[in-house]
Design a protein around this motif. Sequence first.
Motif, PDB file in Angstrom:
ATOM      1  N   PHE A  82      44.204 -18.545  79.498  1.00  0.00           N
ATOM      2  CA  PHE A  82      43.035 -18.169  78.561  1.00  0.00           C
ATOM      3  C   PHE A  82      43.247 -19.047  77.435  1.00  0.00           C
ATOM      4  O   PHE A  82      44.333 -19.320  77.028  1.00  0.00           O
ATOM      5  N   VAL A  83      42.236 -19.478  76.826  1.00  0.00           N
ATOM      6  CA  VAL A  83      42.322 -20.119  75.473  1.00  0.00           C
ATOM      7  C   VAL A  83      41.337 -19.154  74.590  1.00  0.00           C
ATOM      8  O   VAL A  83      40.482 -18.541  74.686  1.00  0.00           O
ATOM      9  N   ILE A  84      42.212 -19.042  73.370  1.00  0.00           N
ATOM     10  CA  ILE A  84      41.637 -18.047  72.493  1.00  0.00           C
ATOM     11  C   ILE A  84      41.454 -18.953  71.237  1.00  0.00           C
ATOM     12  O   ILE A  84      42.436 -19.756  70.752  1.00  0.00           O
ATOM     13  N   ASP A  85      41.013 -18.515  70.099  1.00  0.00           N
ATOM     14  CA  ASP A  85      40.926 -19.053  68.728  1.00  0.00           C
ATOM     15  C   ASP A  85      41.426 -18.048  67.714  1.00  0.00           C
ATOM     16  O   ASP A  85      40.480 -17.229  67.434  1.00  0.00           O
ATOM     17  N   VAL A  86      42.406 -18.315  67.086  1.00  0.00           N
ATOM     18  CA  VAL A  86      42.887 -17.194  66.174  1.00  0.00           C
ATOM     19  C   VAL A  86      43.472 -17.674  65.106  1.00  0.00           C
ATOM     20  O   VAL A  86      43.967 -18.931  65.085  1.00  0.00           O
ATOM     21  N   PRO A  87      43.897 -17.081  63.958  1.00  0.00           N
ATOM     22  CA  PRO A  87      44.297 -17.864  62.702  1.00  0.00           C
ATOM     23  C   PRO A  87      45.589 -18.091  62.894  1.00  0.00           C
ATOM     24  O   PRO A  87      46.072 -19.320  62.183  1.00  0.00           O
ATOM     25  N   ASP A  88      46.727 -17.621  63.664  1.00  0.00           N
ATOM     26  CA  ASP A  88      48.173 -18.129  63.666  1.00  0.00           C
ATOM     27  C   ASP A  88      48.634 -17.523  65.036  1.00  0.00           C
ATOM     28  O   ASP A  88      48.060 -16.976  65.694  1.00  0.00           O
ATOM     29  N   LEU A  89      49.887 -18.295  65.026  1.00  0.00           N
ATOM     30  CA  LEU A  89      50.776 -17.645  66.010  1.00  0.00           C
ATOM     31  C   LEU A  89      50.984 -16.080  66.402  1.00  0.00           C
ATOM     32  O   LEU A  89      51.161 -15.393  67.432  1.00  0.00           O
ATOM     33  N   ASP A  90      51.106 -15.371  65.170  1.00  0.00           N
ATOM     34  CA  ASP A  90      51.410 -14.138  65.274  1.00  0.00           C
ATOM     35  C   ASP A  90      50.178 -13.492  65.821  1.00  0.00           C
ATOM     36  O   ASP A  90      50.303 -12.584  66.609  1.00  0.00           O
ATOM     37  N   ALA A  91      48.903 -13.745  65.607  1.00  0.00           N
ATOM     38  CA  ALA A  91      47.763 -13.116  66.206  1.00  0.00           C
ATOM     39  C   ALA A  91      47.604 -13.639  67.375  1.00  0.00           C
ATOM     40  O   ALA A  91      47.265 -12.715  68.426  1.00  0.00           O
ATOM     41  N   ALA A  92      48.255 -14.941  68.081  1.00  0.00           N
ATOM     42  CA  ALA A  92      48.244 -15.253  69.504  1.00  0.00           C
ATOM     43  C   ALA A  92      49.231 -14.421  70.256  1.00  0.00           C
ATOM     44  O   ALA A  92      48.850 -13.951  71.278  1.00  0.00           O
ATOM     45  N   MET A  93      50.236 -14.226  69.501  1.00  0.00           N
ATOM     46  CA  MET A  93      51.217 -13.134  70.341  1.00  0.00           C
ATOM     47  C   MET A  93      50.658 -11.889  70.525  1.00  0.00           C
ATOM     48  O   MET A  93      50.973 -11.184  71.406  1.00  0.00           O
TER      49      MET A  93
END
Length: 117
Positions: A82-93
Amino acid sequence: MRYTFLLYTDPADLAHMTPDDWAAEKEVYGAYIGALHEAGVFVDTDWLQPVQTATTLSVKGGSKQVQDGPFADTKETLGGYFVIDVPDLDAAMAWAEKCPAAKTGKVEIRASAMGGE
């Protein structure tokens, strides 16, 4: 910031799955994809063919070498991403934790070296 989730699973854990199990699995992933879309963070995804269908190519040293199968023989194999676009690593996790693959295998989170959009 773009993050890619690399989804790893042990194929032996999937060997027992019936067509009904696969249909249920597709529904679970469909719901996850829907949640990513609804949140506005979805960029891309793909489910890969089994590792046995892989071909590995190298031109290292100027000589083309082609190998049937993956580069490395490992217990867990790459099954999709999956590729996502989020503000930071915390959001990605937080999104990786919700990914169905996290319940049956591992989700490797990698930040894009090219940044966001």
